[in-house]
Write a protein that holds these residues in place. Structure first.
Motif, PDB file in Angstrom:
ATOM      1  N   ASP A 121      -1.251   1.399  27.032  1.00 32.24           N
ATOM      2  CA  ASP A 121       0.061   2.012  27.254  1.00 32.24           C
ATOM      3  C   ASP A 121       0.578   1.666  28.657  1.00 32.24           C
ATOM      4  OD1 ASP A 121       2.159   3.729  26.364  1.00 32.24           O
ATOM      5  OD2 ASP A 121       1.290   5.405  27.475  1.00 32.24           O
ATOM      6  N   SER A 140       3.534  -1.409  30.576  1.00 30.33           N
ATOM      7  CA  SER A 140       3.932  -0.073  30.129  1.00 30.33           C
ATOM      8  C   SER A 140       4.713  -0.270  28.842  1.00 30.33           C
ATOM      9  CB  SER A 140       4.810   0.606  31.176  1.00 30.33           C
ATOM     10  OG  SER A 140       4.134   0.688  32.409  1.00 30.33           O
ATOM     11  N   THR A 142       7.151   1.059  26.967  1.00 33.14           N
ATOM     12  CA  THR A 142       8.610   0.979  26.847  1.00 33.14           C
ATOM     13  C   THR A 142       9.191  -0.192  27.656  1.00 33.14           C
ATOM     14  OG1 THR A 142       8.759   3.328  26.344  1.00 33.14           O
ATOM     15  CG2 THR A 142      10.778   2.261  27.080  1.00 33.14           C
ATOM     16  N   PRO A 143       8.846  -0.335  28.944  1.00 35.88           N
ATOM     17  CA  PRO A 143       9.347  -1.498  29.679  1.00 35.88           C
ATOM     18  C   PRO A 143       8.937  -2.828  29.038  1.00 35.88           C
ATOM     19  CG  PRO A 143       8.509   0.132  31.203  1.00 35.88           C
ATOM     20  CD  PRO A 143       8.143   0.609  29.831  1.00 35.88           C
ATOM     21  N   SER A 168      10.962   6.630  36.964  1.00 34.77           N
ATOM     22  CA  SER A 168       9.735   7.322  36.568  1.00 34.77           C
ATOM     23  C   SER A 168       8.588   6.311  36.486  1.00 34.77           C
ATOM     24  CB  SER A 168       9.928   8.028  35.230  1.00 34.77           C
ATOM     25  OG  SER A 168      10.017   7.078  34.201  1.00 34.77           O
ATOM     26  N   LEU A 171       8.304   4.311  33.150  1.00 35.21           N
ATOM     27  CA  LEU A 171       9.502   3.757  32.522  1.00 35.21           C
ATOM     28  C   LEU A 171      10.374   2.996  33.537  1.00 35.21           C
ATOM     29  CD1 LEU A 171      11.830   5.627  29.947  1.00 35.21           C
ATOM     30  CD2 LEU A 171      11.813   3.240  30.583  1.00 35.21           C
ATOM     31  N   GLY A 172      11.149   3.705  34.318  1.00 40.35           N
ATOM     32  CA  GLY A 172      12.092   3.021  35.205  1.00 40.35           C
ATOM     33  C   GLY A 172      11.412   2.090  36.197  1.00 40.35           C
ATOM     34  N   ALA A 175       9.843  -0.975  34.648  1.00 39.92           N
ATOM     35  CA  ALA A 175      10.906  -1.810  34.056  1.00 39.92           C
ATOM     36  C   ALA A 175      11.541  -2.674  35.143  1.00 39.92           C
ATOM     37  CB  ALA A 175      11.956  -0.937  33.365  1.00 39.92           C
ATOM     38  N   ALA A 209      17.372   4.955  31.865  1.00 44.28           N
ATOM     39  CA  ALA A 209      16.078   5.632  31.679  1.00 44.28           C
ATOM     40  C   ALA A 209      16.049   6.913  32.491  1.00 44.28           C
ATOM     41  CB  ALA A 209      14.945   4.694  32.096  1.00 44.28           C
ATOM     42  N   ALA A 230      17.093   3.388  27.046  1.00 45.41           N
ATOM     43  CA  ALA A 230      15.700   3.798  26.881  1.00 45.41           C
ATOM     44  C   ALA A 230      15.571   5.320  26.823  1.00 45.41           C
ATOM     45  CB  ALA A 230      14.843   3.225  28.011  1.00 45.41           C
ATOM     46  N   TYR A 232      15.445   9.047  25.247  1.00 51.15           N
ATOM     47  CA  TYR A 232      15.022   9.684  23.994  1.00 51.15           C
ATOM     48  C   TYR A 232      15.215  11.193  24.132  1.00 51.15           C
ATOM     49  CZ  TYR A 232      10.685  10.058  26.681  1.00 51.15           C
ATOM     50  OH  TYR A 232       9.775  10.298  27.666  1.00 51.15           O
ATOM     51  N   THR A 263       8.707   0.095  21.612  1.00 43.89           N
ATOM     52  CA  THR A 263       7.672   0.761  22.404  1.00 43.89           C
ATOM     53  C   THR A 263       6.391   0.881  21.588  1.00 43.89           C
ATOM     54  OG1 THR A 263       9.333   2.035  23.618  1.00 43.89           O
ATOM     55  CG2 THR A 263       7.114   2.964  23.541  1.00 43.89           C
TER      56      THR A 263
END
Ligand SMILES: Nc1nc(=O)c2c([nH]1)NC[C@@H]1CN(c3ccc(C(=O)N[C@@H](CCC(=O)O)C(=O)O)cc3)C=[N+]21
Length: 286
Positions: A121, A140, A142-143, A168, A171-172, A175, A209, A230, A232, A263
């Protein structure tokens, strides 16, 4: 609506089918079934739903899941002990600790208990460093999924101005590192950023994000921008006001059906990567 959709669903299905084929080969040639351990702390229903989705899709891909659910009062030491057990278990190839964890837990300490070889992950500092240096390694989820989507739609990144809204740790921030490694000019925007709409208007690529529903508005976008949502938020709502943005953007991800399935696909792909590496290191030793 003038924007073209960057659809994740089909691409993700393709990735999962390829991962499933590799899982089948591992099973057939080595008798090893890739296994993803998921760790969920507490009883947040949305988190439980996401973990279930990951397990269901694992199953369809021939990946076993081992589910660990811990009470909301779990301490950092208890969680670290659980994760260490999974790190030491040779039957487990990948470990996912569902974010967020309850506030009394030191999430970083828990992430760092994940064996870097099982960090499918992409949440450990080791994986972050690999992303920051542009080295191979786990991304990661999602990125990494976003980068695959941008590549599939031939989005030019070299020299492009990418504005990442959100910083974060899973994520951010990663990315932005991956975009930088692809030679984009990266700006991180966050809650203290001044004149955010004006800044976003200078972006060729926008990564939203932040975790705020419909936060990014159509008039924040440069005409022709590429918009990746991105977010949710509750009720499957993204961070981008889709109706407005899709009038201005050239390419945009829908929610659902955009980043989300990518993801999960990347998570499963990286779980099979980890299982292959484990099997091959054993066969080389033998
Ligand atoms: N350690 C960690 N890693 C994560 O990757 C992680 C996490 N914690 N915590 C929560 C967020 C959220 N997340 C999503 C994954 C897929 C969809 C997804 O596939 N959504 C569908 C819609 C949902 C549905 O079909 O019900 C879609 O966008 O098409 C959404 C959200 C991963 N996360």
């Amino acid at each position: 609506m003038s924007a073209e959709l960057m659809i994740g669903t089909d691409l993700a299905a393709d990735m999962v089918a390829k991962a499933a084929e590799r899982a089948r080969v591992l099973q057939e040639q080595y008798g090893v079934q890739p296994c993803l351990a998921t760790v969920l702390v507490g009883d947040d229903p949305a988190s439980a739903t996401y973990v279930r989705m990951k397990q269901n899709r694992s199953k369809k891909a021939g990946i076993a899941s081992l589910s660990v659910v811990l009470p909301a009062e779990t301490t950092t030491a208890e969680l670290v002990a659980e994760i260490t057990k999974l790190s030491d278990d040779p039957a487990v190839h990948g470990i996912l600790l569902q974010h967020p964890v309850p506030p009394q837990i030191d999430e970083r300490a828990a992430f760092e208990a994940i064996d870097p070889a099982k960090d499918v992950d992409g949440v450990t500092m080791r994986s972050f460093a690999a992303m920051a240096f542009g080295d191979p390694g786990f991304r990661s989820a999602t990125p990494g999924g976003i980068m695959r989507l941008l590549a599939a739609y031939d989005v030019p990144l070299e020299g492009a101005h990418a504005v990442v809204i959100g910083r974060s740790p899973i994520l951010g921030k990663p990315a932005g590192m991956l975009l930088l490694a692809s030679n984009a000019t990266v700006t991180y925007a966050h809650s203290r950023t001044r004149d955010l709409p004006e800044l976003v208007r200078t972006a060729d690529v926008v990564i939203a994000a932040v975790g705020k529903a419909n936060f990014v508005r159509g008039d924040w976008l440069k005409p022709g921008a590429v918009v990746v949502d991105a977010g949710y938020n509750e009720g499957n709502v993204g961070d981008v006001h889709f109706a407005e943005a899709s009038e201005v953007a050239r390419l945009i991800t829908p929610v659902p059906g955009g980043v989300g399935p990518m993801t999960i696909a990347l998570l499963l792909e990286q779980t099979v990567d980890a299982a292959e590496t484990a099997v091959h290191s054993l066969t080389t030793l033998a």
